[in-house]
Write an enzyme that holds these catalytic residues in place. Sequence first.
Site, PDB file in Angstrom:
ATOM      1  N   HIS A 299     -21.469 -29.559 -78.500  1.00 59.79           N
ATOM      2  CA  HIS A 299     -20.049 -29.856 -78.359  1.00 59.79           C
ATOM      3  C   HIS A 299     -19.762 -31.315 -78.697  1.00 59.79           C
ATOM      4  O   HIS A 299     -20.389 -32.213 -78.153  1.00 59.79           O
ATOM      5  CB  HIS A 299     -19.573 -29.578 -76.935  1.00 59.79           C
ATOM      6  CG  HIS A 299     -19.743 -28.161 -76.505  1.00 59.79           C
ATOM      7  ND1 HIS A 299     -20.859 -27.710 -75.852  1.00 59.79           N
ATOM      8  CD2 HIS A 299     -18.935 -27.086 -76.661  1.00 59.79           C
ATOM      9  CE1 HIS A 299     -20.730 -26.423 -75.606  1.00 59.79           C
ATOM     10  NE2 HIS A 299     -19.581 -26.023 -76.088  1.00 59.79           N
TER      11      HIS A 299
ATOM     12  N   HIS B  53     -19.767 -21.125 -82.283  1.00 56.37           N
ATOM     13  CA  HIS B  53     -20.986 -20.667 -81.624  1.00 56.37           C
ATOM     14  C   HIS B  53     -20.640 -19.591 -80.602  1.00 56.37           C
ATOM     15  O   HIS B  53     -19.481 -19.336 -80.290  1.00 56.37           O
ATOM     16  CB  HIS B  53     -21.728 -21.837 -80.968  1.00 56.37           C
ATOM     17  CG  HIS B  53     -20.948 -22.565 -79.933  1.00 56.37           C
ATOM     18  ND1 HIS B  53     -19.965 -23.497 -80.260  1.00 56.37           N
ATOM     19  CD2 HIS B  53     -20.974 -22.531 -78.577  1.00 56.37           C
ATOM     20  CE1 HIS B  53     -19.442 -23.995 -79.157  1.00 56.37           C
ATOM     21  NE2 HIS B  53     -20.026 -23.410 -78.113  1.00 56.37           N
TER      22      HIS B  53
ATOM     23  N   CYS C 295     -18.430 -19.573 -67.109  1.00 53.90           N
ATOM     24  CA  CYS C 295     -18.656 -19.307 -68.525  1.00 53.90           C
ATOM     25  C   CYS C 295     -19.963 -19.973 -68.939  1.00 53.90           C
ATOM     26  O   CYS C 295     -20.537 -20.761 -68.191  1.00 53.90           O
ATOM     27  CB  CYS C 295     -17.497 -19.815 -69.376  1.00 53.90           C
ATOM     28  SG  CYS C 295     -17.106 -21.552 -69.114  1.00 53.90           S
TER      29      CYS C 295
ATOM     30  N   HIS D  39     -23.344 -19.920 -72.280  1.00 52.47           N
ATOM     31  CA  HIS D  39     -23.857 -19.569 -73.599  1.00 52.47           C
ATOM     32  C   HIS D  39     -25.114 -18.722 -73.463  1.00 52.47           C
ATOM     33  O   HIS D  39     -26.038 -19.114 -72.746  1.00 52.47           O
ATOM     34  CB  HIS D  39     -24.213 -20.828 -74.395  1.00 52.47           C
ATOM     35  CG  HIS D  39     -23.090 -21.809 -74.502  1.00 52.47           C
ATOM     36  ND1 HIS D  39     -22.881 -22.806 -73.565  1.00 52.47           N
ATOM     37  CD2 HIS D  39     -22.103 -21.936 -75.415  1.00 52.47           C
ATOM     38  CE1 HIS D  39     -21.814 -23.513 -73.918  1.00 52.47           C
ATOM     39  NE2 HIS D  39     -21.328 -23.005 -75.035  1.00 52.47           N
TER      40      HIS D  39
ATOM     41  N   GLU E 120     -24.887 -21.300 -61.625  1.00 53.69           N
ATOM     42  CA  GLU E 120     -23.669 -22.068 -61.359  1.00 53.69           C
ATOM     43  C   GLU E 120     -23.085 -21.789 -59.983  1.00 53.69           C
ATOM     44  O   GLU E 120     -22.545 -22.697 -59.338  1.00 53.69           O
ATOM     45  CB  GLU E 120     -22.621 -21.762 -62.432  1.00 53.69           C
ATOM     46  CG  GLU E 120     -23.039 -22.211 -63.830  1.00 53.69           C
ATOM     47  CD  GLU E 120     -21.913 -22.088 -64.836  1.00 53.69           C
ATOM     48  OE1 GLU E 120     -20.729 -22.075 -64.420  1.00 53.69           O
ATOM     49  OE2 GLU E 120     -22.198 -22.000 -66.040  1.00 53.69           O
TER      50      GLU E 120
ATOM     51  N   TYR F  14     -11.672 -18.513 -79.389  1.00 50.83           N
ATOM     52  CA  TYR F  14     -10.665 -19.557 -79.251  1.00 50.83           C
ATOM     53  C   TYR F  14     -11.226 -20.889 -79.736  1.00 50.83           C
ATOM     54  O   TYR F  14     -12.430 -21.085 -79.842  1.00 50.83           O
ATOM     55  CB  TYR F  14     -10.197 -19.693 -77.797  1.00 50.83           C
ATOM     56  CG  TYR F  14     -11.157 -20.446 -76.921  1.00 50.83           C
ATOM     57  CD1 TYR F  14     -10.930 -21.777 -76.583  1.00 50.83           C
ATOM     58  CD2 TYR F  14     -12.325 -19.850 -76.454  1.00 50.83           C
ATOM     59  CE1 TYR F  14     -11.821 -22.486 -75.793  1.00 50.83           C
ATOM     60  CE2 TYR F  14     -13.218 -20.543 -75.660  1.00 50.83           C
ATOM     61  CZ  TYR F  14     -12.964 -21.854 -75.333  1.00 50.83           C
ATOM     62  OH  TYR F  14     -13.863 -22.550 -74.568  1.00 50.83           O
TER      63      TYR F  14
ATOM     64  N   GLU G 138     -13.848 -27.324 -78.342  1.00 49.59           N
ATOM     65  CA  GLU G 138     -14.483 -26.039 -78.079  1.00 49.59           C
ATOM     66  C   GLU G 138     -14.150 -25.111 -79.234  1.00 49.59           C
ATOM     67  O   GLU G 138     -13.006 -25.075 -79.697  1.00 49.59           O
ATOM     68  CB  GLU G 138     -13.982 -25.429 -76.772  1.00 49.59           C
ATOM     69  CG  GLU G 138     -14.710 -25.906 -75.544  1.00 49.59           C
ATOM     70  CD  GLU G 138     -16.166 -25.460 -75.496  1.00 49.59           C
ATOM     71  OE1 GLU G 138     -16.617 -24.754 -76.423  1.00 49.59           O
ATOM     72  OE2 GLU G 138     -16.855 -25.836 -74.546  1.00 49.59           O
TER      73      GLU G 138
ATOM     74  N   GLU H 277     -15.429 -21.278 -80.043  1.00 48.38           N
ATOM     75  CA  GLU H 277     -16.333 -20.238 -79.568  1.00 48.38           C
ATOM     76  C   GLU H 277     -15.836 -18.830 -79.873  1.00 48.38           C
ATOM     77  O   GLU H 277     -14.636 -18.538 -79.760  1.00 48.38           O
ATOM     78  CB  GLU H 277     -16.514 -20.350 -78.049  1.00 48.38           C
ATOM     79  CG  GLU H 277     -17.185 -21.638 -77.626  1.00 48.38           C
ATOM     80  CD  GLU H 277     -17.406 -21.710 -76.131  1.00 48.38           C
ATOM     81  OE1 GLU H 277     -18.279 -22.495 -75.712  1.00 48.38           O
ATOM     82  OE2 GLU H 277     -16.710 -21.002 -75.390  1.00 48.38           O
TER      83      GLU H 277
ATOM     84  N   TRP I 135      -8.925 -21.963 -72.306  1.00 46.36           N
ATOM     85  CA  TRP I 135      -9.513 -20.629 -72.510  1.00 46.36           C
ATOM     86  C   TRP I 135      -8.977 -19.628 -71.485  1.00 46.36           C
ATOM     87  O   TRP I 135      -8.776 -18.457 -71.811  1.00 46.36           O
ATOM     88  CB  TRP I 135     -11.029 -20.677 -72.521  1.00 46.36           C
ATOM     89  CG  TRP I 135     -11.704 -21.299 -71.342  1.00 46.36           C
ATOM     90  CD1 TRP I 135     -12.161 -20.692 -70.218  1.00 46.36           C
ATOM     91  CD2 TRP I 135     -12.026 -22.692 -71.190  1.00 46.36           C
ATOM     92  NE1 TRP I 135     -12.733 -21.591 -69.362  1.00 46.36           N
ATOM     93  CE2 TRP I 135     -12.678 -22.825 -69.935  1.00 46.36           C
ATOM     94  CE3 TRP I 135     -11.843 -23.827 -71.977  1.00 46.36           C
ATOM     95  CZ2 TRP I 135     -13.141 -24.056 -69.442  1.00 46.36           C
ATOM     96  CZ3 TRP I 135     -12.286 -25.047 -71.498  1.00 46.36           C
ATOM     97  CH2 TRP I 135     -12.930 -25.157 -70.257  1.00 46.36           C
TER      98      TRP I 135
END
Length: 216
Positions: free
Chosen positions: A29, A36, A71, A73, A91, A108, A118, A120, A165
Site C-alpha cells: 500500500h 490486489h 478485513c 488479505h 485481529e 473498490y 487502496e 482491491e 469500503w
Amino acid sequence: MPAGDPRDLVVLLDARRRPAGTAPREAVHGLDTPLHLAFSCWLLDADGRVLMTRRALGKRSWPGVWTNSFCGHPRPDEALVDAVRRHGRAELGLEVEAITALLPDFAYRAVDASGVVENEFCPVFVARTTHQPEPHPDEVAELAWVEVDDLRTALAAAPWALSPWLRDQAAALDTAQAWSRLAVDADRTETHPPDAVVPNPRPRTSPSPATQESDR
C-alpha cells in the site's frame, strides 16, 4: 506469521482480476497501490447485531476510522474462507462460523487523507460468532455491536465518519436489495464462494520500497 516475514505476501491481480504476482504485505500500500486481492467480513452475533470496529490509531491508512468487522488479505494458495478465519483469530481473538459470500464481486479504490491508496478486488463475507472479541491493539482501537438498522441510519446521516469500503459495500447492498443477507441463521452451513482458493501466481517485481507499510 510475524509482520515483516518475507513469506507474508499478498496476491497481485491484473486488470481481469487474475493472479499476476505477489508483493510483501507491508509494502503493497502506497501512493500508487497495485490492484490486489483482499476480503472484508461483516460479523454477526447471536442477536443479529453487526460488529463495528475502529481501526487502531497506529494504522498507516485510515487510522481511527470506524468500519465493518474486519478485513485482510489472503496469502497465495490460501482459500478466502481460511483467510477470514485466520484474521478473525488474529485481529479479534475469536472463531467465526457460517462464513457466507455477501458481495462476491465487490471491488473498490479509495485514497485516504495522507494519499495512501487502496485498490482491491475484495469479496465481502458475512459470518457469525458466539464469542466475545478480544481485539489486538495493533488492529482495533474500539468496537461496538450495533443493530443493522442503526448502522444504516449512521450511513445515511454521517457517511464521512465511516470507512470508504464500508460506504461502498453498503451502496452495493442497496443496489442489490441485499441487506436481508446479513441475517445469518444459526443452522446455516458454511458456504464457499466460487474460486475460493487463489492460484499460486508467478512472482513479479514487488512495489517500490518507497511505498508505505500498511495492512489496511
